[in-house]
Scaffold this motif. Structure first.
Motif, PDB file in Angstrom:
ATOM      1  N   SER A 335       0.849  -1.191   0.000  1.00 14.77           N
ATOM      2  CA  SER A 335       0.000   0.000   0.000  1.00 14.77           C
ATOM      3  C   SER A 335       0.882   1.237   0.000  1.00 14.77           C
ATOM      4  O   SER A 335       1.873   1.269   0.758  1.00 14.77           O
ATOM      5  CB  SER A 335      -0.856   0.034   1.269  1.00 14.77           C
ATOM      6  OG  SER A 335      -1.708  -1.073   1.338  1.00 14.77           O
ATOM      7  N   TYR A 338       3.437   2.647   2.943  1.00 18.36           N
ATOM      8  CA  TYR A 338       4.069   1.614   3.770  1.00 18.36           C
ATOM      9  C   TYR A 338       5.591   1.695   3.621  1.00 18.36           C
ATOM     10  O   TYR A 338       6.055   1.909   2.513  1.00 18.36           O
ATOM     11  CB  TYR A 338       3.559   0.237   3.318  1.00 18.36           C
ATOM     12  CG  TYR A 338       4.255  -0.929   3.976  1.00 18.36           C
ATOM     13  CD1 TYR A 338       3.941  -1.300   5.271  1.00 18.36           C
ATOM     14  CD2 TYR A 338       5.259  -1.641   3.302  1.00 18.36           C
ATOM     15  CE1 TYR A 338       4.594  -2.362   5.881  1.00 18.36           C
ATOM     16  CE2 TYR A 338       5.917  -2.697   3.913  1.00 18.36           C
ATOM     17  CZ  TYR A 338       5.576  -3.050   5.206  1.00 18.36           C
ATOM     18  OH  TYR A 338       6.220  -4.091   5.810  1.00 18.36           O
ATOM     19  N   TYR A 341       2.639   5.556   7.275  1.00 14.60           N
ATOM     20  CA  TYR A 341       1.179   5.584   7.266  1.00 14.60           C
ATOM     21  C   TYR A 341       0.646   5.219   5.879  1.00 14.60           C
ATOM     22  O   TYR A 341       1.168   5.653   4.861  1.00 14.60           O
ATOM     23  CB  TYR A 341       0.687   6.990   7.657  1.00 14.60           C
ATOM     24  CG  TYR A 341      -0.800   7.135   7.478  1.00 14.60           C
ATOM     25  CD1 TYR A 341      -1.680   6.587   8.413  1.00 14.60           C
ATOM     26  CD2 TYR A 341      -1.334   7.766   6.339  1.00 14.60           C
ATOM     27  CE1 TYR A 341      -3.052   6.676   8.233  1.00 14.60           C
ATOM     28  CE2 TYR A 341      -2.703   7.861   6.155  1.00 14.60           C
ATOM     29  CZ  TYR A 341      -3.551   7.305   7.112  1.00 14.60           C
ATOM     30  OH  TYR A 341      -4.897   7.375   6.914  1.00 14.60           O
ATOM     31  N   TYR A 342      -0.387   4.429   5.838  1.00 11.65           N
ATOM     32  CA  TYR A 342      -1.037   4.069   4.564  1.00 11.65           C
ATOM     33  C   TYR A 342      -2.529   3.906   4.797  1.00 11.65           C
ATOM     34  O   TYR A 342      -2.969   3.722   5.929  1.00 11.65           O
ATOM     35  CB  TYR A 342      -0.444   2.759   4.009  1.00 11.65           C
ATOM     36  CG  TYR A 342      -0.561   1.610   4.974  1.00 11.65           C
ATOM     37  CD1 TYR A 342      -1.734   0.851   5.048  1.00 11.65           C
ATOM     38  CD2 TYR A 342       0.469   1.319   5.866  1.00 11.65           C
ATOM     39  CE1 TYR A 342      -1.852  -0.172   5.972  1.00 11.65           C
ATOM     40  CE2 TYR A 342       0.343   0.294   6.791  1.00 11.65           C
ATOM     41  CZ  TYR A 342      -0.820  -0.443   6.833  1.00 11.65           C
ATOM     42  OH  TYR A 342      -0.953  -1.448   7.757  1.00 11.65           O
ATOM     43  N   LYS A 343      -3.280   3.971   3.695  1.00 11.54           N
ATOM     44  CA  LYS A 343      -4.737   3.800   3.790  1.00 11.54           C
ATOM     45  C   LYS A 343      -5.131   2.378   3.437  1.00 11.54           C
ATOM     46  O   LYS A 343      -4.414   1.696   2.700  1.00 11.54           O
ATOM     47  CB  LYS A 343      -5.421   4.779   2.845  1.00 11.54           C
ATOM     48  CG  LYS A 343      -5.361   6.201   3.343  1.00 11.54           C
ATOM     49  CD  LYS A 343      -6.334   7.070   2.569  1.00 11.54           C
ATOM     50  CE  LYS A 343      -6.319   8.477   3.131  1.00 11.54           C
ATOM     51  NZ  LYS A 343      -6.446   9.474   2.074  1.00 11.54           N
ATOM     52  N   LYS A 344      -6.275   1.940   3.946  1.00 10.30           N
ATOM     53  CA  LYS A 344      -6.783   0.594   3.673  1.00 10.30           C
ATOM     54  C   LYS A 344      -8.139   0.691   2.981  1.00 10.30           C
ATOM     55  O   LYS A 344      -8.735   1.760   2.929  1.00 10.30           O
ATOM     56  CB  LYS A 344      -7.017  -0.144   4.996  1.00 10.30           C
ATOM     57  CG  LYS A 344      -5.817  -0.348   5.854  1.00 10.30           C
ATOM     58  CD  LYS A 344      -6.273  -1.084   7.121  1.00 10.30           C
ATOM     59  CE  LYS A 344      -5.173  -1.163   8.144  1.00 10.30           C
ATOM     60  NZ  LYS A 344      -5.633  -1.793   9.381  1.00 10.30           N
ATOM     61  N   TYR A 346      -9.022  -0.298  -0.212  1.00 13.57           N
ATOM     62  CA  TYR A 346      -9.118  -0.126  -1.660  1.00 13.57           C
ATOM     63  C   TYR A 346      -9.419  -1.463  -2.333  1.00 13.57           C
ATOM     64  O   TYR A 346      -8.803  -2.490  -1.989  1.00 13.57           O
ATOM     65  CB  TYR A 346      -7.816   0.429  -2.232  1.00 13.57           C
ATOM     66  CG  TYR A 346      -7.504   1.827  -1.776  1.00 13.57           C
ATOM     67  CD1 TYR A 346      -8.462   2.838  -1.893  1.00 13.57           C
ATOM     68  CD2 TYR A 346      -6.261   2.148  -1.234  1.00 13.57           C
ATOM     69  CE1 TYR A 346      -8.172   4.127  -1.466  1.00 13.57           C
ATOM     70  CE2 TYR A 346      -5.971   3.431  -0.805  1.00 13.57           C
ATOM     71  CZ  TYR A 346      -6.930   4.414  -0.931  1.00 13.57           C
ATOM     72  OH  TYR A 346      -6.653   5.686  -0.506  1.00 13.57           O
ATOM     73  N   ASN A 375      -6.057  -4.361   3.172  1.00 13.50           N
ATOM     74  CA  ASN A 375      -6.277  -4.274   4.621  1.00 13.50           C
ATOM     75  C   ASN A 375      -4.958  -4.318   5.389  1.00 13.50           C
ATOM     76  O   ASN A 375      -4.918  -4.774   6.521  1.00 13.50           O
ATOM     77  CB  ASN A 375      -7.196  -5.435   5.049  1.00 13.50           C
ATOM     78  CG  ASN A 375      -7.765  -5.237   6.433  1.00 13.50           C
ATOM     79  OD1 ASN A 375      -8.100  -4.119   6.825  1.00 13.50           O
ATOM     80  ND2 ASN A 375      -7.859  -6.313   7.199  1.00 13.50           N
ATOM     81  N   ASP A 406      -2.809   3.238  -5.342  1.00 13.50           N
ATOM     82  CA  ASP A 406      -1.501   3.482  -4.705  1.00 13.50           C
ATOM     83  C   ASP A 406      -0.660   2.225  -4.500  1.00 13.50           C
ATOM     84  O   ASP A 406       0.128   2.137  -3.557  1.00 13.50           O
ATOM     85  CB  ASP A 406      -1.659   4.188  -3.345  1.00 13.50           C
ATOM     86  CG  ASP A 406      -2.282   5.557  -3.478  1.00 13.50           C
ATOM     87  OD1 ASP A 406      -2.156   6.152  -4.560  1.00 13.50           O
ATOM     88  OD2 ASP A 406      -2.907   6.013  -2.502  1.00 13.50           O
TER      89      ASP A 406
END
Ligand code: AMP
Ligand code: GLY
Length: 417
Positions: A335, A338, A341-344, A346, A375, A406
């Motif tokens: 992601s 990483y 911080y990263y978003k989950k 997608y 995730n 991403d």
């Protein structure tokens, strides 16, 4: 047999995938698991460090064997707790798990048993640690003693960084109690390699070796991660090298375990730095590696569950393990952001159907409605067995078809530079 695998990464997906093929398996569960494990096992929504609920579940379902993926439950004493209730666990007890849970414990073990490793010293007091810096040259390595989610090791290029790191760990306590002590260690130059061993009552049975890629960016640039690519075998592990490792490392570990009163059954993962002076042990882990498991298990021809059972019973032999000649490689899709911080969440597009060569192990996915979504920081391990250049080509071809927002990955995995 009814088996419960604990954990939620690519390692656990690979373990479940391999265990599902066992002749002995009747029911297979994974707690908490991920999108991938749900394809081969039944996911159970219990976190891997919630020992009470895991025990309750195991008693209710009459689980015969628990296989522990991550280190935390082992360090917390899952094996001692479950075995007291008559449930078998493949994994060391809390005492032996200290070989991973405490850097100082591990280094002390290595030095006392003459296992080649970097020179080190342990400190609990900030002022003494600052003084101690003068015994090392730069770069040097500072390690918080306990488990720090893989973030407790800092390579310090100069005195200022070293002093700052000691302050953060010992005074500011950025790792809490895990940083009550620090190990200061000589920096070793060389190439890393991972050797995972099945351990049956202190006897070590090495698996095929692996080479992990730790840094997030190509050419080993950028911050360390849990591992973003891997292949097996490591080119260093020829017959002569294996003999050397057996004599200078494995035999000494076995003798040390006996002498110190361990009764270790499970996995011992030995992290090596192969330097000019020969192989030195960087660290011990008391569990399967991730992504090492994703490249080692596809090469194992034998029944994994039978190996676990023989290890626990104490009659494991070399001929219980046969390995494929062909190599195996994996590239981890990550992601964006990483290991920071990263978003989950997608949606993942274009997952290939498994074919003879390509397998996709899920590191951090879950199912939402009809789809897999991201995730975790590490999302998917795209894996292929075969001759290395063939495996490389197939993997990067398969990756072309996979996408999520991403998505990142290294393009230089398996290139011998
Ligand atoms: P550890 O958790 O002890 O394996 O450390 C994590 C990573 O830090 C290792 O995989 C190495 O890449 C690096 N590292 C640890 N100790 C040393 C050392 N003494 N010299 C050079 N690199 C090291
Ligand atoms: N890939 C390194 C580890 O599992 O610790």
């Amino acid at each position: 047999m009814k088996v419960l695998v604990i954990g939620s990464g690519g390692r656990e997906h690979a373990l479940c995938w391999k265990l599902a093929q066992s002749r002995e398996i009747e029911e297979l569960y994974c707690a908490p698991g991920n999108g991938g494990t749900s394809l081969v096992a039944t996911n159970v929504p219990i976190q891997s460090n919630d020992l009470e609920r895991l025990l309750e579940f195991s008693k209710t379902l009459e689980i015969d064997l628990v296989v522990v993926g991550p280190e935390e439950p082992l360090v917390l004493g899952i094996t001692d707790m479950f075995e007291e209730e008559g449930i078998s666990v493949f994994g060391p007890d809390a005492f032996s798990a200290r070989l991973e849970g405490s850097k100082d414990f591990a280094k002390d073990f290595m030095v006392r048993h003459n296992i080649p490793t970097a020179k080190y010293k342990t400190f609990t007091e900030y002022n003494k640690a600052i003084e101690g810096l003068s015994e090392f040259s730069y770069p040097l390595v500072i390690k918080a003693d306990g488990l720090c989610l893989g973030k407790g090791v800092v390579i310090c290029e100069n005195k200022e960084i070293a002093q700052q790191t000691l302050k953060e760990v010992l005074v500011d306590r950025i790792f809490g109690d895990e940083g009550q002590r620090v190990v200061i260690e000589e920096f070793l130059e060389g190439t890393e390699a991972s050797l995972l061993c099945f351990v049956s009552h202190n006897r070590l049975f090495p698996m095929e070796s692996a080479k992990d890629y730790k840094q997030i960016f190509e050419d080993d640039k950028g911050p360390n991660t849990g591992g973003v690519g891997c292949y097996s075998p490591s080119p260093f592990f020829n017959e002569e090298f294996n003999r050397k490792i057996r004599l200078e490392v494995l035999d000494r570990i076995e003798e040390g375990l006996e002498a110190d009163g361990h009764n270790f059954t499970g996995i011992l993962f030995i992290g090596f730095m192969i330097s000019q002076e020969g192989p030195k042990v960087l660290e011990f882990n008391v569990r399967f590696g991730d992504p090492e498991t994703e490249v080692v298990l596809p090469r194992l021809e034998s029944d994994l569950l039978e190996i676990f059972i023989h290890s626990i019973v104490g009659d494991l032999k070399e001929d219980h393990m046969t390995w494929k000649e062909e190599a195996c490689m994996t590239v981890v899709l990550t992601s964006g952001g990483y290991p920071g911080y990263y978003k989950k969440g997608y949606r993942i597009y274009g997952l290939p159907y498994p074919d003879e060569d390509i397998m996709v192990f899920h590191n951090g996915t879950k199912i939402e409605g009809e789809h897999f979504v991201t995730n975790g920081g590490r999302v998917l391990s795209v894996t292929c067995t075969g001759e290395m250049s063939h495996a490389r080509e197939k993997i990067y071809q398969a990756i072309e078809g996979i996408s999520f927002k991403d998505m990142g990955y290294r393009r230089d995995i398996g290139l011998f530079k």
